[in-house]
Design a protein around this motif. Sequence first.
Motif, mmCIF file in Angstrom:
data_model
loop_
_atom_site.group_PDB
_atom_site.id
_atom_site.type_symbol
_atom_site.label_atom_id
_atom_site.label_comp_id
_atom_site.label_asym_id
_atom_site.label_seq_id
_atom_site.Cartn_x
_atom_site.Cartn_y
_atom_site.Cartn_z
ATOM 1 N N GLU A 158 0.693 -0.945 -0.147
ATOM 2 C CA GLU A 158 0.550 -0.090 -0.398
ATOM 3 C C GLU A 158 0.656 1.164 0.053
ATOM 4 O OE1 GLU A 158 -3.767 -1.579 1.876
ATOM 5 O OE2 GLU A 158 -2.397 -0.714 3.508
ATOM 6 N N GLN A 159 2.287 1.420 -0.209
ATOM 7 C CA GLN A 159 3.450 1.761 0.534
ATOM 8 C C GLN A 159 3.220 2.868 -1.007
ATOM 9 O OE1 GLN A 159 6.196 1.112 2.420
ATOM 10 N NE2 GLN A 159 5.493 1.198 4.188
ATOM 11 N N ALA A 160 3.484 4.148 -1.172
ATOM 12 C CA ALA A 160 3.911 5.091 -2.536
ATOM 13 C C ALA A 160 5.579 5.246 -2.114
ATOM 14 C CB ALA A 160 3.440 6.259 -2.779
ATOM 15 N N GLY A 161 6.476 4.609 -3.230
ATOM 16 C CA GLY A 161 7.938 4.996 -3.446
ATOM 17 C C GLY A 161 8.045 6.016 -4.128
ATOM 18 N N PHE A 162 9.439 6.599 -4.107
ATOM 19 C CA PHE A 162 9.991 7.489 -4.740
ATOM 20 C C PHE A 162 11.092 6.942 -5.953
ATOM 21 C CE2 PHE A 162 12.920 11.430 -5.090
ATOM 22 C CZ PHE A 162 11.985 12.495 -4.743
ATOM 23 N N TYR A 163 11.214 7.470 -6.608
ATOM 24 C CA TYR A 163 12.380 6.075 -7.969
ATOM 25 C C TYR A 163 12.756 7.416 -8.672
ATOM 26 C CZ TYR A 163 9.237 2.360 -6.095
ATOM 27 O OH TYR A 163 9.005 1.166 -5.357
ATOM 28 N N GLY A 164 13.882 7.491 -9.346
ATOM 29 C CA GLY A 164 14.810 8.520 -9.905
ATOM 30 C C GLY A 164 14.327 7.431 -11.616
ATOM 31 N N ILE A 165 14.488 8.292 -12.587
ATOM 32 C CA ILE A 165 14.181 7.761 -13.540
ATOM 33 C C ILE A 165 15.231 8.362 -14.626
ATOM 34 C CG2 ILE A 165 12.278 6.647 -13.693
ATOM 35 C CD1 ILE A 165 11.139 9.758 -15.451
ATOM 36 N N ASP A 166 16.497 8.828 -14.387
ATOM 37 C CA ASP A 166 17.927 9.793 -15.219
ATOM 38 C C ASP A 166 18.680 8.866 -15.172
ATOM 39 O OD1 ASP A 166 17.115 11.874 -15.858
ATOM 40 O OD2 ASP A 166 18.036 13.382 -15.072
ATOM 41 N N LEU A 167 19.361 8.350 -16.558
ATOM 42 C CA LEU A 167 20.537 7.525 -16.275
ATOM 43 C C LEU A 167 21.936 7.891 -16.743
ATOM 44 C CD1 LEU A 167 19.045 5.283 -18.661
ATOM 45 C CD2 LEU A 167 18.397 4.539 -16.609
ATOM 46 N N TYR A 168 22.291 9.225 -15.812
ATOM 47 C CA TYR A 168 23.040 9.792 -16.031
ATOM 48 C C TYR A 168 24.229 8.905 -14.733
ATOM 49 C CZ TYR A 168 20.960 13.721 -17.637
ATOM 50 O OH TYR A 168 20.074 14.352 -19.018
ATOM 51 N N SER A 169 24.026 8.287 -13.937
ATOM 52 C CA SER A 169 24.865 7.949 -12.743
ATOM 53 C C SER A 169 24.968 6.484 -13.129
ATOM 54 C CB SER A 169 24.106 7.527 -11.628
ATOM 55 O OG SER A 169 23.024 7.107 -11.859
ATOM 56 N N LEU A 170 26.158 6.263 -14.376
ATOM 57 C CA LEU A 170 25.901 5.132 -14.822
ATOM 58 C C LEU A 170 27.308 4.290 -13.871
ATOM 59 C CD1 LEU A 170 26.839 2.488 -17.379
ATOM 60 C CD2 LEU A 170 29.067 4.457 -17.796
ATOM 61 N N HIS A 171 28.320 5.009 -13.775
ATOM 62 C CA HIS A 171 29.616 3.979 -12.494
ATOM 63 C C HIS A 171 28.770 4.352 -10.950
ATOM 64 C CE1 HIS A 171 32.368 4.020 -15.516
ATOM 65 N NE2 HIS A 171 31.834 5.593 -15.977
ATOM 66 N N ALA A 172 27.910 5.649 -11.266
ATOM 67 C CA ALA A 172 27.653 5.165 -9.333
ATOM 68 C C ALA A 172 26.492 3.860 -9.491
ATOM 69 C CB ALA A 172 26.477 6.633 -9.251
ATOM 70 N N SER A 173 25.561 3.544 -10.607
ATOM 71 C CA SER A 173 24.831 2.764 -10.330
ATOM 72 C C SER A 173 25.758 1.008 -10.870
ATOM 73 C CB SER A 173 23.813 2.741 -11.738
ATOM 74 O OG SER A 173 22.837 3.826 -11.585
ATOM 75 N N ILE A 174 26.351 1.358 -11.326
ATOM 76 C CA ILE A 174 27.439 0.156 -10.983
ATOM 77 C C ILE A 174 28.095 0.250 -9.759
ATOM 78 C CG2 ILE A 174 29.831 -1.220 -12.068
ATOM 79 C CD1 ILE A 174 29.166 0.265 -14.664
ATOM 80 N N GLU A 175 28.568 0.877 -9.115
ATOM 81 C CA GLU A 175 28.741 0.867 -7.517
ATOM 82 C C GLU A 175 28.176 0.677 -6.978
ATOM 83 O OE1 GLU A 175 31.286 0.229 -5.422
ATOM 84 O OE2 GLU A 175 32.555 0.869 -7.252
ATOM 85 N N ALA A 176 26.781 0.589 -7.065
ATOM 86 C CA ALA A 176 25.672 0.334 -6.303
ATOM 87 C C ALA A 176 25.748 -1.287 -6.343
ATOM 88 C CB ALA A 176 24.181 0.139 -6.128
ATOM 89 N N VAL A 177 25.265 -1.868 -6.972
ATOM 90 C CA VAL A 177 24.978 -3.241 -7.326
ATOM 91 C C VAL A 177 26.555 -4.057 -7.038
ATOM 92 C CG1 VAL A 177 25.385 -4.835 -9.377
ATOM 93 C CG2 VAL A 177 23.439 -2.792 -9.970
ATOM 94 N N LEU A 178 27.220 -3.492 -7.199
ATOM 95 C CA LEU A 178 28.931 -4.092 -6.997
ATOM 96 C C LEU A 178 28.942 -4.069 -5.380
ATOM 97 C CD1 LEU A 178 31.755 -2.772 -9.114
ATOM 98 C CD2 LEU A 178 30.175 -5.166 -9.629
ATOM 99 N N SER A 179 28.493 -2.616 -4.724
ATOM 100 C CA SER A 179 28.634 -2.783 -3.608
ATOM 101 C C SER A 179 27.564 -3.676 -2.874
ATOM 102 C CB SER A 179 28.162 -1.457 -3.130
ATOM 103 O OG SER A 179 28.375 -1.770 -1.452
ATOM 104 N N TYR A 180 25.813 -3.936 -3.251
ATOM 105 C CA TYR A 180 25.630 -5.218 -3.035
ATOM 106 C C TYR A 180 25.577 -6.549 -2.710
ATOM 107 C CZ TYR A 180 20.893 -7.263 -3.089
ATOM 108 O OH TYR A 180 19.963 -8.276 -2.986
ATOM 109 N N LEU A 181 26.255 -6.942 -4.248
ATOM 110 C CA LEU A 181 27.163 -7.767 -4.050
ATOM 111 C C LEU A 181 27.665 -8.103 -3.691
ATOM 112 C CD1 LEU A 181 26.103 -8.371 -7.751
ATOM 113 C CD2 LEU A 181 24.845 -9.801 -6.079
ATOM 114 N N GLU A 182 28.693 -7.605 -3.368
ATOM 115 C CA GLU A 182 29.646 -8.159 -1.862
ATOM 116 C C GLU A 182 29.183 -8.308 -0.675
ATOM 117 O OE1 GLU A 182 32.916 -8.422 -2.947
ATOM 118 O OE2 GLU A 182 33.615 -7.331 -4.542
#
Length: 217
Positions: free
Chosen positions: A133-157
Amino acid sequence: MSDTTAIIKTIQEKAVRLNDAADVADEILSLVGDAGFVLIGEASHGTHEFYRCRAEITKRLIAEKGFSAVAVEADFPDAYRVNRFVRGFGADETADGALSNFQRFPLWMWRNRDVLEFVQWLREHNANKTQPEQAGFYGIDLYSLHASIEAVLSYLEKVDPDAAKQARSRYSCFEHFGEDAQSYGYAASYDERFSCEDEVIKQLLDLQRRAAEYANR
């Protein structure tokens, strides 16, 4: 009647005047009807009056129309930290802290009082609701290529070090372009041999396939 005159006349007939940010006319909400998406813009970035009106309209769409996602012109990793905060499962204790990942110019586009107040309102709105039932808050821009990669790697580590190694290998495709994501975009658009699309899609599918497994770790 000229085209310009006709356009002006239509605007005059259809426009709904707002005398104050809190004066979100019921007529605006009625225009939404059963629409699944509502697009809200502003005539200029960083203008308090537009931001305030946008926030008030969004609140009513969530509270009265049942909208469950706010998708904003912001980088996905930065906005997802806010999403965790408003849903009550992030590490941040304040809205200001949740917005602190926004470091790229222009900072004031999201780190301002109007957004701060809206984010706090959304957290309070979600507080007594079940997760669906909750409402979320999401970003739709794709400027953060390396930040997004780092987020995935940090999570998987944290949850799957072996998968992190595989992801790092897949993302190494981007290393030829250093930190210049724009150069990658130009190269991939002119010659598909430079494209990293296949590797990125493989990584995305792996994450989706194992999402439930990772959530239980």
